[in-house]
Enzyme design. Structure first.
Site, short mmCIF file in Angstrom:
data_model
loop_
_atom_site.label_atom_id
_atom_site.label_comp_id
_atom_site.label_asym_id
_atom_site.label_seq_id
_atom_site.Cartn_x
_atom_site.Cartn_y
_atom_site.Cartn_z
N GLN A 1 0.83 -1.20 0.00
CA GLN A 1 0.00 0.00 0.00
C GLN A 1 0.87 1.25 0.00
OE1 GLN A 1 -2.55 0.23 3.44
NE2 GLN A 1 -1.04 -0.69 4.80
N HIS B 1 -2.84 0.06 -3.80
CA HIS B 1 -3.78 0.52 -2.77
C HIS B 1 -4.27 1.93 -3.09
CE1 HIS B 1 -5.18 2.13 1.16
NE2 HIS B 1 -5.58 0.87 1.38
N ASP C 1 -8.03 0.82 -3.25
CA ASP C 1 -9.00 0.98 -2.16
C ASP C 1 -9.60 2.38 -2.27
OD1 ASP C 1 -10.48 1.03 0.17
OD2 ASP C 1 -8.90 0.16 1.42
N GLU D 1 -11.53 -2.18 -4.06
CA GLU D 1 -11.88 -2.44 -2.66
C GLU D 1 -12.79 -1.34 -2.12
OE1 GLU D 1 -9.70 -3.20 1.67
OE2 GLU D 1 -8.54 -3.34 -0.19
N ASP E 1 -14.28 -4.78 2.53
CA ASP E 1 -13.53 -4.48 3.75
C ASP E 1 -14.52 -4.00 4.81
OD1 ASP E 1 -11.89 -3.62 5.79
OD2 ASP E 1 -10.76 -2.19 4.59
N GLN F 1 -11.31 -9.10 2.29
CA GLN F 1 -10.18 -8.76 3.15
C GLN F 1 -10.45 -9.29 4.56
OE1 GLN F 1 -7.29 -5.46 5.20
NE2 GLN F 1 -8.81 -4.67 3.79
N LYS G 1 -9.28 -8.73 7.76
CA LYS G 1 -8.51 -7.66 8.41
C LYS G 1 -8.15 -8.12 9.81
CE LYS G 1 -8.72 -2.60 8.21
NZ LYS G 1 -8.47 -2.34 6.79
#
Length: 417
Positions: free
Chosen positions: A171, A193, A235, A270, A304, A326, A328
């Site tokens: 990222q 990212h 993202d 994302e 996410d 994801q 997390k």
């Protein structure tokens, strides 16, 4: 096999905790700080240095194994636990968790997690506690059995020892262009990212974002080594929904439009939108997946926000409400549940991405590598921090060392056989 003592040590996460609601509402950057009044409960400023609390287990041979508790960058957003408070975490660990730790057989990882991390009066322990303590318990089992953490996971979940590396995703943080160049030069598997977390970065009708996507693809061709062809993963923190609207058809149209600008690449998007609740997220993300699949698009939806715990992941996976989920890690809690989440995704033929947060530590990142490799996740996040070099080194080197050990184990077993 018992634990003799529990140590606690204050520490730092590798980035900052940020008030996502305030940033989404338009808080401006002034240098490295955000200017404005906090919106999310617990934040006294919009950007707070990430803290952590290490939990050390003193084993019978006086070896100390550690795990790190911390929160994620956007604490308190999307159904997540509130902002990490090391005082609260220290209190819960000392008062509730430590007495339980003295009664377990530390050589048995899953049993230890079950006997230590159960709720208090029907209230689940803070997920940060689950995460950090489970790391320490996994290291304890690995030490006591003279195995790697990955081998413990394989043995306790009945998995074959892995032979393949897991692709690594980096990222960029806000230093997008420089960090994209770093990623390309280091031939990162998945990038960049992009941190598209504000209207300014997304642009009117997403134009700024689309230009960035095209630039990343062009830059990859320009400075990447021959044959280098990464997966592109962006993202957007719900900004497609914020700017385009919350109609799945319109969101899918926009995603296809972006994918058409980089036809030679697979495109992951994302968090395209936040529909306000877990159930609404599941229903609308499933619709997005269906629309893109019907069109034969190469674009893939990654979830996410509002997909945090193992139960959330189960609901999304069973509903096919993402192409890639994801996982997390600090939001899932126990590393045992991260392993279960990957396997659950595989059972439902949904991609499993072992993620986490830039706010994590070297220890939590290394433990996540062992879970990812053992369960053969589809990709894993380079963490912690936002600098690319450090995170890619920590995660990549840990994976390479682990695979070297496993290859030696396999060769020895074959020779014995």
């Amino acid at each position: 096999m018992h634990i003799k003592d529990v140590l606690l040590a204050r520490g730092n996460g590798a980035f900052f905790y940020d008030d996502q609601a305030a940033i989404r509402a338009g808080a401006a950057l002034d240098g490295f700080i955000y200017v404005g009044e906090p919106i999310t409960p617990g934040f006294k400023s919009l950007r707070v240095p990430a803290s952590s609390l290490s939990v050390g287990l003193v084993l019978a041979d006086d070896i100390v194994v550690w795990g790190d508790t911390m929160g994620v960058q956007y604490a308190g957003a999307g159904g997540r636990d509130p902002l990490f408070d090391p005082n609260e975490i220290s209190d819960v660990t000392s008062r509730v968790v430590a007495p339980r730790l003295f009664d377990v057989d530390a050589s048995r990882f899953l049993d230890s997690c079950a006997n230590v991390l159960y709720p208090v009066e029907h209230q689940r322990l803070p997920l940060a506690v689950e995460y950090g303590v489970s790391q320490a318990l996994l290291r304890a089992a690995a030490h006591l059995q003279r195995k790697t953490m990955a081998e413990i996971i394989c043995a306790e979940f009945g998995l074959q020892l892995p032979t393949c590396r897991v692709p690594i995703y980096c990222q960029s943080g806000d230093s997008r262009e420089i960090n994209v160049d770093k990623m390309i030069l280091k031939a990162v598997d998945v990038l960049p990212h992009g941190l598209i977390n504000s209207r300014q970065k997304f642009g009117v009708a997403g134009q700024t974002f689309m230009e960035f996507v095209k630039w990343v693809a062009a830059r990859t061709r320009q400075i990447g080594r021959p044959g280098y062809h990464p997966l592109l993963h962006f993202d957007v923190y719900g900004w497609i929904g914020e700017e385009i609207g919350l109609e799945p058809q319109s969101i899918a149209d926009f995603i296809c439009k972006v994918a058409d600008t980089v036809p030679d690449f697979t495109l992951n998007i994302e968090s395209p939108a936040d529909f306000g609740s877990t159930q609404a997220q599941i229903e609308n993300y499933a619709r997005l997946v269906s629309i893109l699949d019907d069109r034969g698009s190469s674009a893939r939806i990654v979830v996410d926000e509002r997909c945090n715990t193992l139960e959330d992941i189960r609901l999304f996976a069973e509903a096919k409400a993402a192409h890639l989920i994801q996982i997390k890690t600090p939001d899932v809690g126990s590393l045992a549940d991260t392993a279960r989440a990957v396997l659950l995704c595989k059972e439902n033929k949904v991609g499993a991405y072992v993620g986490g947060s830039c706010t994590e530590t070297d220890l939590s990142a290394q433990a996540s590598v062992h879970i990812s490799v053992a369960t053969q996740a589809d990709m894993m996040l380079a963490k912690p921090g936002m600098g690319v070099d450090e995170a890619f080194s920590i995660v990549g080197n840990e994976q390479n060392r682990l695979l070297a050990v496993l290859n030696r184990r396999r060769a020895r077993n074959e020779n014995v056989g």
